[in-house]
Write a protein that holds these residues in place. Sequence first.
Motif, PDB file in Angstrom:
ATOM      1  N   GLN A   1      -2.482   3.383  -9.941  1.00 40.60           N
ATOM      2  CA  GLN A   1      -2.266   3.752  -8.390  1.00 40.60           C
ATOM      3  C   GLN A   1      -3.604   3.766  -7.773  1.00 40.60           C
ATOM      4  OE1 GLN A   1      -1.781   8.197  -7.269  1.00 40.60           O
ATOM      5  NE2 GLN A   1       0.385   7.471  -6.600  1.00 40.60           N
TER       6      GLN A   1
ATOM      7  N   SER B   1       1.836   4.529  -2.974  1.00 41.48           N
ATOM      8  CA  SER B   1       1.708   5.955  -2.871  1.00 41.48           C
ATOM      9  C   SER B   1       2.777   6.771  -2.329  1.00 41.48           C
ATOM     10  CB  SER B   1       0.468   5.835  -2.019  1.00 41.48           C
ATOM     11  OG  SER B   1       0.797   5.122  -0.708  1.00 41.48           O
TER      12      SER B   1
ATOM     13  N   GLY C   1      -2.494   6.531   5.087  1.00 42.61           N
ATOM     14  CA  GLY C   1      -1.822   5.882   4.053  1.00 42.61           C
ATOM     15  C   GLY C   1      -0.231   5.715   4.665  1.00 42.61           C
TER      16      GLY C   1
ATOM     17  N   SER D   1      -4.208   1.165  -4.674  1.00 39.10           N
ATOM     18  CA  SER D   1      -4.475   2.034  -3.280  1.00 39.10           C
ATOM     19  C   SER D   1      -5.899   1.382  -2.697  1.00 39.10           C
ATOM     20  CB  SER D   1      -4.275   3.135  -3.319  1.00 39.10           C
ATOM     21  OG  SER D   1      -5.113   4.014  -4.182  1.00 39.10           O
TER      22      SER D   1
ATOM     23  N   TYR E   1       0.634  -1.326   0.108  1.00 43.07           N
ATOM     24  CA  TYR E   1       0.052   0.000  -0.028  1.00 43.07           C
ATOM     25  C   TYR E   1       1.055   1.234  -0.063  1.00 43.07           C
ATOM     26  CZ  TYR E   1      -3.769   3.368   1.465  1.00 43.07           C
ATOM     27  OH  TYR E   1      -4.516   4.445   1.268  1.00 43.07           O
TER      28      TYR E   1
END
Length: 321
Positions: free
Chosen positions: A100, A77, A279, A104, A73
Motif C-alpha cells: 500500500q 487506499s 487521496g 500510494s 491511487y
Amino acid sequence: METGNYSAVTEFFLVGLSQYPELQLFLLVLCLIMYVIILLGNSLLIIISILDSRLHTPMYFFLGNLSFLDICYTSSSIPPVLIIFRSERKSISFVGCALQMVVSLGLGSTECVLLAVMAYDRYVAICNPLRYPIIMSRVLYVHMAAWSWIIGCLNSLAQTVLTMVLPFCGNNIIDHLTCEILALLKLVCADISTNVLIMTVASIVLLMIPLLLIFISYVFILSSILRINSAEGRTKAFSTCSAHLTVVILFYGSALFMYMKPKSKDTKVSDEIIGLSYGVVTPMLNPIIYSLRNKEVKEAVKKVLSKNPLSSVLSEVSNCM
C-alpha cells in the motif's frame, strides 16, 4: 536500541480516527460516494480520449495518464480504508502495508512530476502555438509521461524499502487511516535520520522543484495571455490554464501541508483529514474541473454516448458535469 526483547512485526493495526466512530461512519459513506464518482469520471475521460480522434493530442494524453493514475491511487487506499472502518480488528499484514505504501507513494510522486509536465505543455501551447506540433512531438510527450512514472516509482521503491527494513520492535499500532510513511516512521525503534534526510531531499526534488517550474511556466503563460489582442482568445487561454492551476493548488497544497510542515505544527486529526482530501477529493475533482468542463470533452462525451443504448440517460448525466 536493542531489539532482542521484542517480537518481529507481522501485521499492523490502523487506528486512525477510531476515537470518533460517528465520524468514521460519515466518512465511510462519503468516501464510498466519492470513490464511485472517481471511477466513473476518470474512466469516462480515458475512454473518450481513446475513442475520439480529436482528443489525440499531448494535453489529453497527459490527462488520460492523470485519470489512470487517480484511479490506481484511490483504488490502492480507499477500499482498504472502507474495510478498516467496518472491521473490528482493523489490521493489515506487513506485506500488505508495504504494498500500500509503495503504490500510494509512487503514484503521488508521479503526479507531482506529471503536473509539471502538463504545465510545460500549456506553456508551449500558449507561448509558442505555431511550433507546438513540432516541439510536443509524440516521441517527446510519451517519453515525458514515461519518465514521470519511472521517477515516481523509483522514489517510492527506495523510500519504502528503506522504511520497511528498519526494526519496529513490536510497535505495530499505526495512528493513521493508511500505511502512510510518516505515520510508520514514528513506530521505528532505530535511528531514522537517513530516512528523514532522503524524504526531505525527495520532497524538494518532487514537490518544490516541480512547483517552481509550474510557477515559472505560468509567469510566461500569463504574460503571453495578456498580450493576446482578442478578448475571446484571452478567455479561452485563461480557461484552460485556470483549470490546471486549480488542480495544482489542490494537489500541491495538500502535499506540502503533509510533508513540508514544521514538526511543531503536527496535529494527528488534521493530518488524517488532509490525507483524505489528498487521496480522495483531489482525484474526484480532477476530471470535473480540468476536463469535463471542457467544451471539446463534452462534445466527445455526447458523441460516444450517442452510440450507446443508454445514451438518453447518460447524456443527462454528462450535461450536469
